[in-house]
Motif scaffolding. Structure first.
Motif, PDB file in Angstrom:
ATOM      1  N   VAL A 148      14.226   7.727   8.351  1.00 48.23           N
ATOM      2  CA  VAL A 148      13.037   7.335   8.097  1.00 48.23           C
ATOM      3  C   VAL A 148      12.258   7.951   7.311  1.00 48.23           C
ATOM      4  O   VAL A 148      12.099   9.118   7.460  1.00 48.23           O
ATOM      5  N   THR A 149      11.440   7.462   6.398  1.00 47.66           N
ATOM      6  CA  THR A 149      10.539   8.173   5.598  1.00 47.66           C
ATOM      7  C   THR A 149       9.118   7.306   5.572  1.00 47.66           C
ATOM      8  O   THR A 149       9.132   6.344   6.057  1.00 47.66           O
ATOM      9  N   PRO A 150       7.860   8.525   5.338  1.00 46.75           N
ATOM     10  CA  PRO A 150       6.597   7.730   5.255  1.00 46.75           C
ATOM     11  C   PRO A 150       6.344   7.009   3.907  1.00 46.75           C
ATOM     12  O   PRO A 150       5.208   6.535   3.897  1.00 46.75           O
ATOM     13  N   TYR A 151       7.453   7.084   2.934  1.00 42.71           N
ATOM     14  CA  TYR A 151       7.132   7.147   1.435  1.00 42.71           C
ATOM     15  C   TYR A 151       7.189   5.661   1.159  1.00 42.71           C
ATOM     16  O   TYR A 151       7.365   4.762   2.008  1.00 42.71           O
ATOM     17  N   MET A 152       6.578   5.418  -0.229  1.00 42.38           N
ATOM     18  CA  MET A 152       6.570   4.060  -0.613  1.00 42.38           C
ATOM     19  C   MET A 152       7.941   3.632  -1.010  1.00 42.38           C
ATOM     20  O   MET A 152       8.799   4.591  -0.910  1.00 42.38           O
ATOM     21  N   ALA A 153       8.498   2.512  -0.858  1.00 41.80           N
ATOM     22  CA  ALA A 153       9.768   1.929  -1.251  1.00 41.80           C
ATOM     23  C   ALA A 153      10.484   2.737  -2.525  1.00 41.80           C
ATOM     24  O   ALA A 153      11.752   3.178  -2.539  1.00 41.80           O
ATOM     25  N   PRO A 154       9.842   2.701  -3.386  1.00 42.74           N
ATOM     26  CA  PRO A 154      10.654   3.398  -4.645  1.00 42.74           C
ATOM     27  C   PRO A 154      11.065   4.994  -4.385  1.00 42.74           C
ATOM     28  O   PRO A 154      12.248   5.479  -4.803  1.00 42.74           O
ATOM     29  N   LEU A 155       9.978   5.649  -3.766  1.00 36.72           N
ATOM     30  CA  LEU A 155      10.285   7.107  -3.449  1.00 36.72           C
ATOM     31  C   LEU A 155      11.445   7.168  -2.399  1.00 36.72           C
ATOM     32  O   LEU A 155      12.175   8.292  -2.298  1.00 36.72           O
TER      33      LEU A 155
END
Length: 271
Positions: A148-155
């Motif tokens: 799980v990440t909080p980042y935008m899809a590219p990151l």
């Protein structure tokens, strides 16, 4: 994790029973300086050893590739500043800033920080959150994970590719797509159990509940691990694990998953 051997030093050693931990964090980070001290408070409760924290900040507000790379350029200056406190170990606490530099970048980043501290006369062990996460997963034999990440899809794709470049298959990656780093720090960790339930985790060895040191996750780690029956690791718990290893201390931290619970938890896992 990078050692700093045989260098002249003007460091005054910490008193017996006390370790000094240096942190290099993004200027907008509000989570690592709460979760890491809380983990080490629990370690102190169990062992009696004390830990203090000493931070340097590098400018970063938006989680974009450009700002992340600019933050990396400031790492050596931050290492020089934090090493003035004669810390025993330095944790470079921005996972995505390191991973944005390309495959294997944690090794170079750790070396840059180690070299700066040594040149300042205060050599210290160095741990990066990026390096700690992939080394911990590999060291425990976790070759398939969901993250799980909080980042935008590219990151998030970039983080996924970085982890996979270290020989760990990412079965699923959820991107919460929050670009503002302060907003990431305000995300509610109580949402994470529900997000974790939705992960495609068939065949997974572990869950990376927060592939980001800014996204709060500590209150959810034990709950998700207990409910889903898989080891749960975060960027923060992996960093704490390697900091303890750098200090030569055995983890004895309650309520943060089996990674930090100590030998008895791993023995139970293997039983």
């Amino acid at each position: 994790m990078t050692a700093n051997p045989d260098a002249p030093t003007c460091a005054v050693p910490a008193p017996a029973g006390l370790s000094r931990i240096g942190l290099i964090v993004p200027s907008s980070n509000t989570t690592m300086e709460t979760e890491l001290p809380e983990l080490f408070r629990r370690q102190s409760e169990a062992t009696g050893h004390r830990y203090t924290f000493h931070s340097a900040r590098a400018a970063m507000k938006q989680v974009t590739r450009e700002e992340l790379l600019a933050m990396v350029d400031r790492a050596a200056d931050c290492a020089t500043a934090v090493s003035d406190a004669a810390v025993d170990v330095i944790a470079y606490a921005c996972l995505v800033a390191v991973m944005a530099q390309g495959p294997g970048a944690h090794k170079e980043s750790e070396q840059v920080i180690a070299d700066a501290a040594r040149a300042n006369g205060h050599p210290a062990e160095v741990v990066s959150s990026a390096g700690a996460l992939v080394r911990t997963l590999r060291g425990l034999g976790y070759s398939r994970v969901a993250i799980v990440t909080p980042y935008m899809a590219p990151l998030t794709r970039m983080v996924r590719e970085y982890i996979e470049g270290e020989g760990i298959e990412v079965l699923d990656a959820v991107a919460l797509e929050v670009p503002d780093n302060l907003a990431v720090g305000r995300l509610d960790p109580e949402r994470l159990p529900d997000i974790a339930r939705g992960l495609r985790r068939g065949g997974a060895d572990a869950i990376v509940l927060s592939a980001c040191v800014q996204m709060p996750s500590l209150p959810a780690v034990q709950r998700v691990e207990d409910e889903l029956g898989l080891p749960v690791i975060t960027a923060a718990t992996a960093t704490a694990y390697e900091v303890l290893a750098a200090l030569g201390h055995t983890p004895a931290i309650a309520g943060a998953g089996r990674l930090l619970a100590g030998a008895s938890a791993h023995e139970a896992e293997g039983a």
